[in-house]
Write an enzyme that holds these catalytic residues in place. Structure first.
Site, PDB file in Angstrom:
ATOM      1  N   HIS A 124     -15.473  -2.920  -4.048  1.00 42.49           N
ATOM      2  CA  HIS A 124     -14.981  -4.079  -4.802  1.00 42.49           C
ATOM      3  C   HIS A 124     -14.164  -4.861  -3.778  1.00 42.49           C
ATOM      4  O   HIS A 124     -13.236  -4.297  -3.179  1.00 42.49           O
ATOM      5  CB  HIS A 124     -14.104  -3.620  -5.982  1.00 42.49           C
ATOM      6  CG  HIS A 124     -13.524  -4.760  -6.763  1.00 42.49           C
ATOM      7  ND1 HIS A 124     -13.913  -5.064  -8.040  1.00 42.49           N
ATOM      8  CD2 HIS A 124     -12.594  -5.691  -6.428  1.00 42.49           C
ATOM      9  CE1 HIS A 124     -13.238  -6.128  -8.464  1.00 42.49           C
ATOM     10  NE2 HIS A 124     -12.429  -6.520  -7.501  1.00 42.49           N
ATOM     11  N   LEU A 125     -14.496  -6.133  -3.566  1.00 42.66           N
ATOM     12  CA  LEU A 125     -13.945  -6.858  -2.412  1.00 42.66           C
ATOM     13  C   LEU A 125     -12.419  -6.779  -2.350  1.00 42.66           C
ATOM     14  O   LEU A 125     -11.720  -7.061  -3.315  1.00 42.66           O
ATOM     15  CB  LEU A 125     -14.377  -8.323  -2.426  1.00 42.66           C
ATOM     16  CG  LEU A 125     -14.197  -9.032  -1.066  1.00 42.66           C
ATOM     17  CD1 LEU A 125     -15.226  -8.545  -0.060  1.00 42.66           C
ATOM     18  CD2 LEU A 125     -14.267 -10.542  -1.213  1.00 42.66           C
ATOM     19  N   HIS A 126     -11.918  -6.374  -1.198  1.00 48.91           N
ATOM     20  CA  HIS A 126     -10.478  -6.255  -0.983  1.00 48.91           C
ATOM     21  C   HIS A 126     -10.175  -6.491   0.494  1.00 48.91           C
ATOM     22  O   HIS A 126     -11.039  -6.293   1.343  1.00 48.91           O
ATOM     23  CB  HIS A 126      -9.967  -4.872  -1.428  1.00 48.91           C
ATOM     24  CG  HIS A 126     -10.593  -3.734  -0.699  1.00 48.91           C
ATOM     25  ND1 HIS A 126     -11.862  -3.270  -0.987  1.00 48.91           N
ATOM     26  CD2 HIS A 126     -10.147  -2.962   0.322  1.00 48.91           C
ATOM     27  CE1 HIS A 126     -12.163  -2.259  -0.183  1.00 48.91           C
ATOM     28  NE2 HIS A 126     -11.129  -2.047   0.624  1.00 48.91           N
TER      29      HIS A 126
ATOM     30  N   HIS B  75      -7.155  -6.099   3.741  1.00 44.49           N
ATOM     31  CA  HIS B  75      -5.983  -5.378   4.248  1.00 44.49           C
ATOM     32  C   HIS B  75      -5.085  -6.360   4.989  1.00 44.49           C
ATOM     33  O   HIS B  75      -5.577  -7.168   5.788  1.00 44.49           O
ATOM     34  CB  HIS B  75      -6.431  -4.268   5.201  1.00 44.49           C
ATOM     35  CG  HIS B  75      -7.444  -3.340   4.598  1.00 44.49           C
ATOM     36  ND1 HIS B  75      -7.138  -2.110   4.096  1.00 44.49           N
ATOM     37  CD2 HIS B  75      -8.782  -3.501   4.391  1.00 44.49           C
ATOM     38  CE1 HIS B  75      -8.220  -1.530   3.617  1.00 44.49           C
ATOM     39  NE2 HIS B  75      -9.241  -2.356   3.791  1.00 44.49           N
TER      40      HIS B  75
ATOM     41  N   ASP C 106       0.834  -1.198   0.000  1.00 40.64           N
ATOM     42  CA  ASP C 106       0.000   0.000   0.000  1.00 40.64           C
ATOM     43  C   ASP C 106       0.873   1.255   0.000  1.00 40.64           C
ATOM     44  O   ASP C 106       1.950   1.274   0.614  1.00 40.64           O
ATOM     45  CB  ASP C 106      -0.912   0.001   1.228  1.00 40.64           C
ATOM     46  CG  ASP C 106      -2.020   1.034   1.110  1.00 40.64           C
ATOM     47  OD1 ASP C 106      -3.130   0.654   0.713  1.00 40.64           O
ATOM     48  OD2 ASP C 106      -1.762   2.228   1.408  1.00 40.64           O
TER      49      ASP C 106
ATOM     50  N   PRO D  80     -16.525  -0.653   3.602  1.00 38.48           N
ATOM     51  CA  PRO D  80     -15.256  -0.426   2.916  1.00 38.48           C
ATOM     52  C   PRO D  80     -15.252   0.968   2.292  1.00 38.48           C
ATOM     53  O   PRO D  80     -16.301   1.608   2.184  1.00 38.48           O
ATOM     54  CB  PRO D  80     -15.272  -1.499   1.827  1.00 38.48           C
ATOM     55  CG  PRO D  80     -16.723  -1.688   1.513  1.00 38.48           C
ATOM     56  CD  PRO D  80     -17.440  -1.500   2.833  1.00 38.48           C
TER      57      PRO D  80
ATOM     58  N   HIS E 279     -12.781  -4.200   5.720  1.00 35.43           N
ATOM     59  CA  HIS E 279     -13.492  -3.078   6.324  1.00 35.43           C
ATOM     60  C   HIS E 279     -14.988  -3.199   6.068  1.00 35.43           C
ATOM     61  O   HIS E 279     -15.393  -3.584   4.973  1.00 35.43           O
ATOM     62  CB  HIS E 279     -13.025  -1.746   5.698  1.00 35.43           C
ATOM     63  CG  HIS E 279     -11.771  -1.196   6.310  1.00 35.43           C
ATOM     64  ND1 HIS E 279     -10.977  -0.278   5.667  1.00 35.43           N
ATOM     65  CD2 HIS E 279     -11.195  -1.411   7.529  1.00 35.43           C
ATOM     66  CE1 HIS E 279      -9.963   0.039   6.448  1.00 35.43           C
ATOM     67  NE2 HIS E 279     -10.064  -0.642   7.579  1.00 35.43           N
ATOM     68  N   TYR E 280     -15.786  -2.857   7.098  1.00 36.49           N
ATOM     69  CA  TYR E 280     -17.210  -2.652   6.858  1.00 36.49           C
ATOM     70  C   TYR E 280     -17.584  -1.368   7.590  1.00 36.49           C
ATOM     71  O   TYR E 280     -17.395  -1.306   8.802  1.00 36.49           O
ATOM     72  CB  TYR E 280     -18.059  -3.809   7.373  1.00 36.49           C
ATOM     73  CG  TYR E 280     -19.479  -3.710   6.861  1.00 36.49           C
ATOM     74  CD1 TYR E 280     -19.762  -3.971   5.527  1.00 36.49           C
ATOM     75  CD2 TYR E 280     -20.511  -3.303   7.697  1.00 36.49           C
ATOM     76  CE1 TYR E 280     -21.061  -3.864   5.040  1.00 36.49           C
ATOM     77  CE2 TYR E 280     -21.808  -3.191   7.211  1.00 36.49           C
ATOM     78  CZ  TYR E 280     -22.065  -3.475   5.889  1.00 36.49           C
ATOM     79  OH  TYR E 280     -23.343  -3.359   5.402  1.00 36.49           O
TER      80      TYR E 280
END
Lengths: 364, 364
Positions: free
Chosen positions: A301-303, A305, A231, A297, A294-295
């Site tokens: 688009h599903l990702h 961390h 990142d 996010p 994260h919720y």
């Protein structure tokens, strides 16, 4: 890309840790180079504070809105084409407004270790303040030597009102979202807000046309595959601060709410191959990697961390981060867990989801 | 009590924010008062660094182990009766060892607001370093004016090896605990470790014989009641940093693992009365309160943490903090959720639970 999209949590993380060699004029001595467009130097003596936009006690960070008194000593107008300037008036009013993000530097431990500087840390010409003594415990306020008194500074200039709003601290609330709330409030709010956002940058990541230099691992499988990048928030140096982002290849998965038993292979593949890739590249044991979604996010688009368990990044709090081990466990216990669960998430005042839930919140 | 028991997460939070008025001798000018036992002053010029025990990039915190070169200028021996000194040799070797905890002070926003100081923040005699320019984005390293360059310091002196170990950073790992692991590894490890600890201070809190001045709310019901105190980590001033601790009255509930449907009234009572008490006392809306349990907790008598949703305290990460809204939801979905769930928690090397799980962890 990632860092821009993800930065909402804490702007202090945008302040670079990597200074590059540059000229070092004194603040009160404007030099010829300040007039050139190649390397302008702002005259900070002419910066007048208008508003403190944000501050963090823990990170020693402030975001300041200010104005430069005159146009003298301000960087050349060649850089005044603000991306956020929408019209003539906005551009004009912003021509002397500036946002100054300041974060104190951490103690330079390598330097301390090498030189055994010990107490050259302190400015012995200044006075020390005794706060209290109790048995073996002694509290002081100590003046630091000037070389330990630098702030990393990001100046956004000229700055528009829209940019100021981006950095202004807004009250945050916890929304408690039932499955019915999700259908009736969250989905409609996201649909109308989402129409404005483009996820082209996600496509660029997935097809390798962007950020190839930060790619750590690529699993091309269209169903369970993902790309894993370092990142941009992470400088890639201090392993204790590791931050990588995995973007799944499968399309149409927006968030945690949609996950079910059919996604267990995808989640297990992430945990297996993603963590091993980071172990191979950076030497971080699997048991020292925190992997979470994260919720809500910051993009739909599903990702996932990946951070070092010792890393102290924003966005790892219980109200936002869901460990993938926990997600897998919940789905195994109850395949439709995330369709039945009541989920808590934070919203900031002014965001689309805040407006969708405002009437449910206790606002005094 | 609370702060002592809870402090394991981050020592920087122990550094006081509340300096009291005191004499201000210069560091390099030993004064007569240094020889008196009433208000000793350490000579920091004689502190020699031995080891950097810990550091935090985010909090701008370091823990240093060092020695004072001579006994001159060191605080009087009247305070050398270390609580941790176990024997003569330990006391002797520790007589010049010292632990110095340093945390840079945050930017003083009130002061900035009042005085409109603006750029008197900076030391205009020093040079500014230009890092980069790109359109409206400009990065610098700016020298701070000396009054903004103080560190909050806690000196532990004399310090034993045991105290140094307490402040030394240790690698952290994530344990993934199945219900079977809980029975076979966690419970036995906690039982043998727990025998050494006393929870007398919890009893003192519950019967009001300790910390009565920090009490916010008391629900005397033996089954669902609790006492709610302002935590010692919080200075009680900045509402954005609110930290309170609720200790439940019911006995025999050690942790999350034991919670079931029969505890829903207790959990709901906590969320209802606890949050309302904090709203009444401090004006924090219910939707801005983060209420969570730790797993593993730092002491095994059921208690809940209440923090402001904007507060940036350690121990709020997803691998440690479990929101009470989520706990209630999980028990409603599945009454024996916490007896069936696989739970993830962090352990530090050297802790009893680390030893219990060492063979399961991926340690490279």
């Amino acid at each position: 890309m990632a860092s821009t999209q993800e930065a909402a949590g804490n702007k202090s993380s945008e302040v670079s840790d990597e200074p590059t060699p540059a000229k070092q004029p004194r603040l009160d001595q404007p030099t010829a180079s300040q007039e050139s467009t190649a390397m302008q130097q702002h005259d900070f003596k002419k910066f007048r504070l208008v508003e403190i936009l944000d501050n963090s006690q823990r990170a020693k960070y402030v975001a300041l809105l200010g104005k430069f008194d005159t146009t003298d000593g301000i960087s050349s107008s060649s850089s005044s084409s603000s991306q956020d300037g929408k019209n003539g008036e906005d551009s004009k009013s912003s021509s002397t407004s500036a946002i100054l993000l300041l974060e104190k530097e951490a103690f330079p431990v390598e330097q301390l270790q090498q030189s055994q500087l010990g107490l050259s840390l302190f400015d012995h010409r200044q006075t020390v303040e005794t706060v209290m003594h109790n048995d073996i415990w002694h509290k002081y306020r100590l003046p630091l030597e000037s070389s330990f008194c630098l702030a990393k500074a990001t100046l956004v200039h000229p700055a528009t009102d829209r940019l100021a709003a981006k950095y202004r601290r807004r009250p945050c609330h916890l929304v408690v979202e039932s499955p019915e709330d999700y259908r009736k409030r969250t989905e409609p709010a996201l649909k109308s807000a989402g129409a404005k956002h483009s996820l082209a940058w996600v496509g660029n990541l997935l097809d390798g046309s962007a950020e190839a230099d930060r790619l750590v691992f690529d699993d091309p499988d269209p169903a369970v595959g993902f790309v894993l990048h370092a990142d941009l928030k992470w400088d890639g140096r201090r392993i204790d601060d590791l931050y990588c982002l995995a973007v799944c290849r499968v399309d149409g998965l927006h968030s945690l709410r949609q996950l079910g038993a059919q996604h267990l292979p995808l989640l297990e593949n992430l945990m297996d191959k993603g963590r091993k890739a980071l172990r191979d590249r950076y030497g971080v044991p699997l048991s020292q990697q925190r992997v979470f979604l994260h919720y809500q996010p910051s993009f739909y688009h599903l990702h996932a961390h990946f951070t070092h368990v010792s890393a102290d990044w924003p966005g790892q709090q219980a109200e936002r981060a869901h460990l993938v081990t926990e997600i897998i466990n919940n789905i195994r216990l109850m395949p439709d867990y995330y369709q039945k669960a009541t989920l808590t998430f934070p919203v900031k005042e002014g965001e689309p989801l805040y407006d969708a839930y405002k009437d449910q919140l206790d606002l005094l």
